[in-house]
Write a protein that holds these residues in place. Structure first.
Motif, PDB file in Angstrom:
ATOM      1  N   VAL A   1      51.508  42.785  53.970  1.00  0.00           N
ATOM      2  CA  VAL A   1      51.517  43.106  52.349  1.00  0.00           C
ATOM      3  C   VAL A   1      50.408  43.192  51.411  1.00  0.00           C
ATOM      4  N   ARG A   2      50.181  44.167  50.150  1.00  0.00           N
ATOM      5  CA  ARG A   2      49.082  43.461  49.805  1.00  0.00           C
ATOM      6  C   ARG A   2      49.101  43.943  48.325  1.00  0.00           C
ATOM      7  N   VAL A   3      49.475  42.598  47.641  1.00  0.00           N
ATOM      8  CA  VAL A   3      49.816  42.707  46.210  1.00  0.00           C
ATOM      9  C   VAL A   3      47.873  43.049  45.495  1.00  0.00           C
ATOM     10  N   LEU A   4      47.986  43.517  44.857  1.00  0.00           N
ATOM     11  CA  LEU A   4      47.237  43.969  43.218  1.00  0.00           C
ATOM     12  C   LEU A   4      46.707  43.032  42.618  1.00  0.00           C
ATOM     13  N   VAL A   5      45.452  42.198  42.504  1.00  0.00           N
ATOM     14  CA  VAL A   5      45.667  41.326  41.945  1.00  0.00           C
ATOM     15  C   VAL A   5      44.649  41.350  40.794  1.00  0.00           C
ATOM     16  N   GLN A   6      43.437  42.527  40.559  1.00  0.00           N
ATOM     17  CA  GLN A   6      42.884  43.434  39.616  1.00  0.00           C
ATOM     18  C   GLN A   6      42.012  44.217  40.063  1.00  0.00           C
ATOM     19  N   SER A   7      41.948  45.375  39.165  1.00  0.00           N
ATOM     20  CA  SER A   7      40.960  46.571  38.849  1.00  0.00           C
ATOM     21  C   SER A   7      39.762  46.558  37.827  1.00  0.00           C
ATOM     22  N   SER A   8      38.743  46.300  38.366  1.00  0.00           N
ATOM     23  CA  SER A   8      37.161  46.209  37.823  1.00  0.00           C
ATOM     24  C   SER A   8      36.299  47.084  37.595  1.00  0.00           C
TER      25      SER A   8
ATOM     26  N   GLU B   1      41.154  41.370  49.501  1.00  0.00           N
ATOM     27  CA  GLU B   1      40.717  42.622  49.980  1.00  0.00           C
ATOM     28  C   GLU B   1      40.302  43.259  49.118  1.00  0.00           C
ATOM     29  N   ALA B   2      39.149  44.233  49.173  1.00  0.00           N
ATOM     30  CA  ALA B   2      38.227  44.638  47.720  1.00  0.00           C
ATOM     31  C   ALA B   2      38.061  46.485  48.677  1.00  0.00           C
ATOM     32  N   ARG B   3      38.531  46.958  47.633  1.00  0.00           N
ATOM     33  CA  ARG B   3      37.934  48.512  48.291  1.00  0.00           C
ATOM     34  C   ARG B   3      37.558  48.982  46.490  1.00  0.00           C
ATOM     35  N   VAL B   4      36.610  49.984  47.389  1.00  0.00           N
ATOM     36  CA  VAL B   4      36.209  51.460  46.140  1.00  0.00           C
ATOM     37  C   VAL B   4      37.587  51.951  45.765  1.00  0.00           C
ATOM     38  N   SER B   5      37.332  51.676  44.273  1.00  0.00           N
ATOM     39  CA  SER B   5      39.055  52.656  43.751  1.00  0.00           C
ATOM     40  C   SER B   5      37.925  54.082  43.639  1.00  0.00           C
ATOM     41  N   ARG B   6      37.256  54.381  42.479  1.00  0.00           N
ATOM     42  CA  ARG B   6      36.666  55.508  41.661  1.00  0.00           C
ATOM     43  C   ARG B   6      35.400  55.721  41.444  1.00  0.00           C
ATOM     44  N   MET B   7      34.804  56.787  41.980  1.00  0.00           N
ATOM     45  CA  MET B   7      33.480  56.437  41.584  1.00  0.00           C
ATOM     46  C   MET B   7      33.382  57.947  40.716  1.00  0.00           C
ATOM     47  N   ARG B   8      31.704  57.731  39.403  1.00  0.00           N
ATOM     48  CA  ARG B   8      31.979  58.812  38.700  1.00  0.00           C
ATOM     49  C   ARG B   8      30.352  58.989  38.653  1.00  0.00           C
ATOM     50  N   GLU B   9      30.509  59.963  37.969  1.00  0.00           N
ATOM     51  CA  GLU B   9      29.017  60.513  36.821  1.00  0.00           C
ATOM     52  C   GLU B   9      28.505  60.098  36.188  1.00  0.00           C
ATOM     53  N   ASP B  10      28.136  57.874  35.669  1.00  0.00           N
ATOM     54  CA  ASP B  10      28.101  59.097  34.344  1.00  0.00           C
ATOM     55  C   ASP B  10      26.901  57.932  33.993  1.00  0.00           C
ATOM     56  N   PRO B  11      26.417  57.928  32.623  1.00  0.00           N
ATOM     57  CA  PRO B  11      25.104  57.125  32.420  1.00  0.00           C
ATOM     58  C   PRO B  11      25.564  55.686  31.912  1.00  0.00           C
ATOM     59  N   ASN B  12      26.457  55.473  31.844  1.00  0.00           N
ATOM     60  CA  ASN B  12      26.536  53.950  31.288  1.00  0.00           C
ATOM     61  C   ASN B  12      27.040  53.332  33.205  1.00  0.00           C
ATOM     62  N   PRO B  13      26.219  52.277  33.339  1.00  0.00           N
ATOM     63  CA  PRO B  13      26.104  51.974  35.294  1.00  0.00           C
ATOM     64  C   PRO B  13      27.907  51.082  34.760  1.00  0.00           C
TER      65      PRO B  13
END
Length: 126
Positions: free
Chosen positions: A26-33, A102-114
């Protein structure tokens, strides 16, 4: 209030364990950052290789001179950045307590703001 919070978390944990079958993870989402400091690390070099869903490694840095709660985020052994300082306390405490995260990439986008280029999620594994 502290007792109520602990009791609620305990009940959530017991409920999740009861609903999960024997041997089921069972995986419980702790945070998205957002990924902090990515402009200083290998994100630009590895951009075409990193995909949403990819596993990330969280590396605790208690001796970091800028932040004693620092957590480096790595992809395939390559540093990408850090858990943001404003959001790293709970994750640092969990790692220090030996909790399995555990951690995983959730989103990637081209953006001038790092700060908007890479988002990741951290899960508590029960």
């Amino acid at each position: 209030m502290r007792f109520l919070r602990c009791s609620t978390l305990t009940l959530l944990w017991l409920s999740l364990c009861w609903h999960a079958g024997a041997g089921e993870t069972v995986r419980v989402l702790v945070q998205s950052s957002p990924l902090a400091g990515s402009q200083y690390y290998a994100v630009a070099e590895l951009w075409s290789q990193i995909k949403p869903g990819d596993r990330l490694t969280l590396v605790r840095e208690p001796d970091n001179r800028h932040d004693r709660k620092a957590i480096r985020v790595e992809w395939n052994g390559r540093p990408l950045g850090y858990v943001p300082r404003a959001e790293n306390r709970a994750v640092a405490q969990a790692i220090d307590a030996g909790e399995k995260l555990e951690a995983r990439v959730s989103r990637m986008r081209e953006d001038p703001n790092p700060w908007r280029r890479v988002e990741f999620e951290v899960f508590l594994v029960l």
